[in-house]
Design a protein around this motif. Structure first.
Motif, PDB file in Angstrom:
ATOM      1  N   GLY A  63       0.811  -1.214   0.000  1.00  0.00           N
ATOM      2  CA  GLY A  63       0.000   0.000   0.000  1.00  0.00           C
ATOM      3  C   GLY A  63       0.837   1.253   0.000  1.00  0.00           C
ATOM      4  N   GLU A  64       1.877   1.284   0.829  1.00  0.00           N
ATOM      5  CA  GLU A  64       2.725   2.466   0.895  1.00  0.00           C
ATOM      6  C   GLU A  64       3.514   2.655  -0.391  1.00  0.00           C
ATOM      7  N   ARG A  65       3.972   1.559  -0.991  1.00  0.00           N
ATOM      8  CA  ARG A  65       4.679   1.656  -2.279  1.00  0.00           C
ATOM      9  C   ARG A  65       3.758   2.203  -3.355  1.00  0.00           C
ATOM     10  N   TRP A  66       2.503   1.715  -3.401  1.00  0.00           N
ATOM     11  CA  TRP A  66       1.544   2.159  -4.418  1.00  0.00           C
ATOM     12  C   TRP A  66       1.256   3.652  -4.282  1.00  0.00           C
ATOM     13  N   LEU A  67       1.026   4.095  -3.053  1.00  0.00           N
ATOM     14  CA  LEU A  67       0.747   5.515  -2.847  1.00  0.00           C
ATOM     15  C   LEU A  67       1.936   6.383  -3.242  1.00  0.00           C
ATOM     16  N   ALA A  68       3.130   5.931  -2.929  1.00  0.00           N
ATOM     17  CA  ALA A  68       4.325   6.688  -3.313  1.00  0.00           C
ATOM     18  C   ALA A  68       4.448   6.772  -4.825  1.00  0.00           C
ATOM     19  N   GLU A  69       4.139   5.676  -5.512  1.00  0.00           N
ATOM     20  CA  GLU A  69       4.209   5.679  -6.978  1.00  0.00           C
ATOM     21  C   GLU A  69       3.168   6.626  -7.578  1.00  0.00           C
ATOM     22  N   LEU A  70       1.973   6.639  -7.006  1.00  0.00           N
ATOM     23  CA  LEU A  70       0.927   7.512  -7.529  1.00  0.00           C
ATOM     24  C   LEU A  70       1.305   8.980  -7.384  1.00  0.00           C
ATOM     25  N   GLN A  71       2.004   9.303  -6.324  1.00  0.00           N
ATOM     26  CA  GLN A  71       2.360  10.702  -6.074  1.00  0.00           C
ATOM     27  C   GLN A  71       3.605  11.149  -6.820  1.00  0.00           C
ATOM     28  N   SER A  72       4.440  10.210  -7.218  1.00  0.00           N
ATOM     29  CA  SER A  72       5.713  10.606  -7.823  1.00  0.00           C
ATOM     30  C   SER A  72       5.716  10.493  -9.344  1.00  0.00           C
ATOM     31  N   ALA A  73       4.828   9.716  -9.910  1.00  0.00           N
ATOM     32  CA  ALA A  73       4.801   9.496 -11.356  1.00  0.00           C
ATOM     33  C   ALA A  73       3.704  10.337 -12.004  1.00  0.00           C
ATOM     34  N   ASP A  74       3.634  10.298 -13.338  1.00  0.00           N
ATOM     35  CA  ASP A  74       2.506  10.921 -14.030  1.00  0.00           C
ATOM     36  C   ASP A  74       1.238  10.206 -13.593  1.00  0.00           C
ATOM     37  N   PHE A  75       0.303  10.960 -13.045  1.00  0.00           N
ATOM     38  CA  PHE A  75      -0.903  10.367 -12.450  1.00  0.00           C
ATOM     39  C   PHE A  75      -2.079  10.444 -13.413  1.00  0.00           C
ATOM     40  N   THR A  76      -2.792   9.329 -13.550  1.00  0.00           N
ATOM     41  CA  THR A  76      -4.027   9.297 -14.324  1.00  0.00           C
ATOM     42  C   THR A  76      -5.021   8.373 -13.623  1.00  0.00           C
ATOM     43  N   ALA A  77      -6.238   8.863 -13.420  1.00  0.00           N
ATOM     44  CA  ALA A  77      -7.308   8.038 -12.864  1.00  0.00           C
ATOM     45  C   ALA A  77      -8.623   8.475 -13.487  1.00  0.00           C
ATOM     46  N   ALA A  78      -9.534   7.523 -13.632  1.00  0.00           N
ATOM     47  CA  ALA A  78     -10.842   7.837 -14.214  1.00  0.00           C
ATOM     48  C   ALA A  78     -11.906   6.941 -13.602  1.00  0.00           C
ATOM     49  N   PRO A  79     -12.942   7.535 -13.001  1.00  0.00           N
ATOM     50  CA  PRO A  79     -14.089   6.750 -12.516  1.00  0.00           C
ATOM     51  C   PRO A  79     -15.123   6.614 -13.630  1.00  0.00           C
ATOM     52  N   LEU A  80     -15.852   5.524 -13.626  1.00  0.00           N
ATOM     53  CA  LEU A  80     -16.918   5.329 -14.604  1.00  0.00           C
ATOM     54  C   LEU A  80     -18.249   5.717 -13.974  1.00  0.00           C
ATOM     55  N   MET A  81     -18.938   6.682 -14.619  1.00  0.00           N
ATOM     56  CA  MET A  81     -20.251   7.126 -14.178  1.00  0.00           C
ATOM     57  C   MET A  81     -21.313   6.643 -15.161  1.00  0.00           C
ATOM     58  N   PHE A  82     -22.439   6.185 -14.629  1.00  0.00           N
ATOM     59  CA  PHE A  82     -23.594   5.832 -15.455  1.00  0.00           C
ATOM     60  C   PHE A  82     -24.663   6.903 -15.263  1.00  0.00           C
ATOM     61  N   LEU A  83     -25.239   7.370 -16.365  1.00  0.00           N
ATOM     62  CA  LEU A  83     -26.276   8.393 -16.340  1.00  0.00           C
ATOM     63  C   LEU A  83     -27.550   7.794 -16.922  1.00  0.00           C
ATOM     64  N   LEU A  84     -28.561   7.656 -16.078  1.00  0.00           N
ATOM     65  CA  LEU A  84     -29.833   7.048 -16.474  1.00  0.00           C
ATOM     66  C   LEU A  84     -30.847   8.109 -16.843  1.00  0.00           C
ATOM     67  N   ALA A  85     -31.516   7.894 -17.973  1.00  0.00           N
ATOM     68  CA  ALA A  85     -32.668   8.704 -18.358  1.00  0.00           C
ATOM     69  C   ALA A  85     -33.876   7.794 -18.413  1.00  0.00           C
ATOM     70  N   ALA A  86     -34.864   8.046 -17.551  1.00  0.00           N
ATOM     71  CA  ALA A  86     -36.060   7.209 -17.488  1.00  0.00           C
ATOM     72  C   ALA A  86     -37.295   8.094 -17.350  1.00  0.00           C
ATOM     73  N   ARG A  87     -38.462   7.503 -17.578  1.00  0.00           N
ATOM     74  CA  ARG A  87     -39.724   8.248 -17.585  1.00  0.00           C
ATOM     75  C   ARG A  87     -40.798   7.434 -16.865  1.00  0.00           C
ATOM     76  N   LYS A  88     -41.648   8.134 -16.112  1.00  0.00           N
ATOM     77  CA  LYS A  88     -42.816   7.477 -15.528  1.00  0.00           C
ATOM     78  C   LYS A  88     -43.857   7.302 -16.631  1.00  0.00           C
ATOM     79  N   PRO A  89     -44.403   6.110 -16.792  1.00  0.00           N
ATOM     80  CA  PRO A  89     -45.396   5.897 -17.852  1.00  0.00           C
ATOM     81  C   PRO A  89     -46.619   6.811 -17.698  1.00  0.00           C
ATOM     82  N   LEU A  90     -47.238   7.166 -18.799  1.00  0.00           N
ATOM     83  CA  LEU A  90     -48.451   7.984 -18.786  1.00  0.00           C
ATOM     84  C   LEU A  90     -49.639   7.188 -18.257  1.00  0.00           C
TER      85      LEU A  90
END
Length: 256
Positions: A229-256
């Protein structure tokens, strides 16, 4: 404040504001999907300190109404303080499992990163169906924490995600389930979109995704070896950092 594993957590209002400021792009997508116009009545369930309410209030104008609901009194107090001089913005303390509104009260309903925390997502979706007008629109944005991508040590990325999903977030993969759960609740699903904001600033990403705090929690829980864990955190802080979370966006409708 510290959690059960003894690791300090940030102030919730500050944290919510930081996330809102860093998530402008997908939030704009969610706002566009709401298709707001003057005179509409909008529910923002899980509104937090109200960071997203101004854009909705501007869109519906004073002829409409925006109602924010949150289960946390601290969030309600913060949002109330911010909008005390906006008569068409209301803030309520409430539980999404039993909303304090009559049937068919709202033209639009929205949730952003709140369904991941509730005890029963299906019950909350059923409540949203109840309080929407027939034909009313539901828009939800939720992450999938098992899909958080971090450049670097792949096994540590996976170990971090496993700990987050098993321990830190109640409904950690709710994003991928949105369409199925919405249909089961009675909604018509119009579309599902995805967004993956990319972070290159470790300090900002650490505030939002809690790499340092949650890695320490995982170490104390025995889910990650301290040296790894400590090695990973050190690497994240010292190297070029890239992270991306995946978001889902729902579009829905109540039936008439």
């Amino acid at each position: 404040m510290a959690n059960a594993l003894g690791v300090p957590s940030p102030d919730k209002v500050t944290y919510m504001d930081t996330v809102a400021a860093a998530a402008v792009d997908y939030k704009q997508q969610l706002l566009d999907l709401l298709a707001l116009k003057p005179g509409l009545t909008v529910l923002d369930l899980g509104c937090g300190p109200g960071a997203d309410l101004p854009a909705m209030a501007d869109a519906v104008t004073t002829s409409g109404r925006v109602v924010g609901v949150d289960i946390d009194q601290k969030m309600v107090d913060a949002a109330t303080d911010r909008f005390h001089d906006h008569p068409h913005v209301e803030i309520h303390l409430g539980d999404g499992h039993a909303l304090p509104f009559e049937e068919a009260t709202f033209d639009r309903a929205r949730m952003d990163r709140a369904l991941q925390h509730v005890a029963d997502p299906s019950a909350v979706l059923s409540e949203l169906l109840r309080v929407l007008e027939p034909g009313g629109l539901l828009r939800i944005g939720e992450p999938d924490w098992d899909s958080l991508v971090v450049d670097g040590d792949l096994e540590m990325n996976r170990a971090f995600n496993r700990f987050t999903c098993s321990t830190m977030v109640r409904n950690a993969t709710i994003g991928r389930q949105l369409a199925r759960l919405a249909r089961a609740a009675g909604f018509e699903v119009e579309s599902v979109h995805t967004a993956a904001p990319v972070f290159h600033d470790f300090a900002l990403a650490d505030e939002i995704f809690a790499f340092t705090r949650n890695t320490e929690r995982a170490i104390r829980a025995g889910a990650i070896e301290r040296a790894d864990g400590e090695r990973w955190l050190a690497e994240l802080q010292s190297a070029d950092f890239t992270a991306a979370p995946l978001m889902f966006l729902l579009a829905a409708r109540k039936p008439l």
